[in-house]
Design a protein around this motif. Structure first.
Motif, PDB file in Angstrom:
ATOM      1  N   LEU A 230      -0.498  -2.740  -1.901  1.00 22.22           N
ATOM      2  CA  LEU A 230      -0.194  -4.238  -1.531  1.00 22.22           C
ATOM      3  C   LEU A 230      -1.398  -5.165  -1.807  1.00 22.22           C
ATOM      4  O   LEU A 230      -1.566  -6.232  -2.234  1.00 22.22           O
ATOM      5  N   ASN A 231      -2.562  -4.621  -1.289  1.00 20.99           N
ATOM      6  CA  ASN A 231      -4.184  -5.385  -1.501  1.00 20.99           C
ATOM      7  C   ASN A 231      -4.534  -5.707  -2.965  1.00 20.99           C
ATOM      8  O   ASN A 231      -5.057  -6.521  -3.278  1.00 20.99           O
ATOM      9  N   ARG A 232      -3.837  -4.725  -3.859  1.00 19.16           N
ATOM     10  CA  ARG A 232      -4.166  -4.979  -5.156  1.00 19.16           C
ATOM     11  C   ARG A 232      -3.125  -5.967  -5.856  1.00 19.16           C
ATOM     12  O   ARG A 232      -3.092  -6.157  -7.036  1.00 19.16           O
ATOM     13  N   GLY A 233      -2.098  -6.248  -5.269  1.00 20.24           N
ATOM     14  CA  GLY A 233      -1.077  -7.034  -5.796  1.00 20.24           C
ATOM     15  C   GLY A 233      -0.217  -6.232  -6.455  1.00 20.24           C
ATOM     16  O   GLY A 233       0.538  -6.927  -7.433  1.00 20.24           O
ATOM     17  N   MET A 234      -0.170  -4.978  -6.570  1.00 19.65           N
ATOM     18  CA  MET A 234       0.848  -4.126  -7.192  1.00 19.65           C
ATOM     19  C   MET A 234       2.073  -4.161  -6.720  1.00 19.65           C
ATOM     20  O   MET A 234       2.185  -4.256  -5.598  1.00 19.65           O
TER      21      MET A 234
END
Length: 336
Positions: A230-234
């Protein structure tokens, strides 16, 4: 023998006979229920006297019949409720218990719940209310508490609760919600906030982790892995969300057709979290997420030994090797 003596003897004999009858009746009505195990007696809200009579006789036999007779002769009616009758209870005590409405609380236990329908069914099995009444109560109570239909399941926590059988649908929903709200104390809310999550979002992440692994020790690691994505936008690309989307939690192999399913729960096609939890996560899994230690894993694959555990990786090359071993074993076992 004089006439007076004869009369006196007759009176004594009559009194003795009455006494014997009285003692016999008394003993009969005070003798305890002789069943080998405890029995539940249910008096429905619309139960007629005849319904109550049948219930007592069916559950308690002769003792139940006597309890019914006591209530009828005394002009008392059975009160709507569920009553636990233990071996040794007399007909008099049973009649008193039921006519006074001295209910016994019923234990309501639920776990491994994936949908609200499953929860409603479980509640309806244990209490007088039915599943539709429970669902209606959810619609009446939960929106005002900030929940939407996809997040209703996050309003509850698996556990064992005690309710009277006659509890109203609204009171059941409110009490279960209160228990969940007490779980989400200031400390837990602060931990969720530090992860960038609301309690409902935390429940969503925890639900995915709980579906991914049966190993409680892995769940914190798995939950943190999805936080990393989530934090990496994946894309989350969580297989359990696909199973939820297609409505088949028993899938052992996810195919391209499954991944192409159009659903807001398909995290292979949609970014971010799904609309709500895909199951009701346990308190233990929620705490595993909140207490999870940071790591760099963004990939996971079931171990090829089918132990239920996973191989984790922080780079795609390692993940490919892990996945290749798992696929090879799937093929060897002819799992399609």
């Amino acid at each position: 023998m004089s006439k007076k003596s004869i009369i006196l003897l007759s009176v004594v004999a009559a009194v003795a006979a009455i006494a014997i009858v009285g003692v016999t009746v008394f003993v009969g009505y005070t003798r305890g229920y002789d069943g080998e195990s405890e029995q539940w007696v249910y008096v429905g809200s619309n139960a007629s006297p005849d319904d109550v009579s049948r219930e007592l006789k069916q559950r308690l036999g002769d003792t139940g019949a006597k309890a019914d007779k006591i209530m009828r002769l005394s002009g008392k009616e059975a009160v709507n409720g569920a009553y636990l009758i233990e071996p040794g209870m007399s007909a008099i005590d049973i009649a008193r218990k039921i006519s006074r409405g001295a209910q016994t609380p019923i234990k309501l236990t639920f776990n491994n719940i994936r949908t609200l329908d499953q929860l409603a069914s479980r509640v309806g099995e244990r209490l007088e209310l039915d599943s539709l009444q429970f669902m209606k109560a959810c619609d009446e109570v939960l929106p005002g508490a900030g929940f939407t239909k996809p997040t209703y399941i996050a309003a509850f926590l698996p556990d064992t609760y005690e309710f009277y059988w006659t509890a109203s649908p609204e009171s059941v929903v409110k009490r279960l919600l209160d228990y969940r709200n007490r779980f989400w104390n200031d400390e837990r809310r602060a931990k969720a906030k530090s992860l960038g999550l609301t309690p409902v979002q935390a429940a969503t992440v925890a639900s995915i982790a709980e579906e991914e692994t049966n190993n409680a020790e892995e769940r914190g690691v798995v939950a943190r892995l999805y936080m990393n994505r989530l934090n990496r936008g994946m894309l989350l690309q969580a297989d359990p969300t696909v199973k939820y989307a297609v409505g088949d939690f028993g899938l052992r192999r996810i195919t391209g057709a499954h991944l192409a399913v159009a659903s807001p729960y398909n995290t292979y096609k949609n970014s971010g979290l799904p609309p709500g939890p895909i199951r009701m996560p346990s308190a233990r899994t929620l705490d595993a997420l909140l207490k999870s230690k940071p790591h760099n894993y963004i990939y996971m694959c079931a171990k090829e030994d089918f132990s239920g555990l996973h191989n984790f990786a922080s780079d795609f090359a390692t993940h490919q090797k892990n996945a290749a071993r798992y696929r090879k074993e799937l093929d060897r076992r002819k799992i399609r």
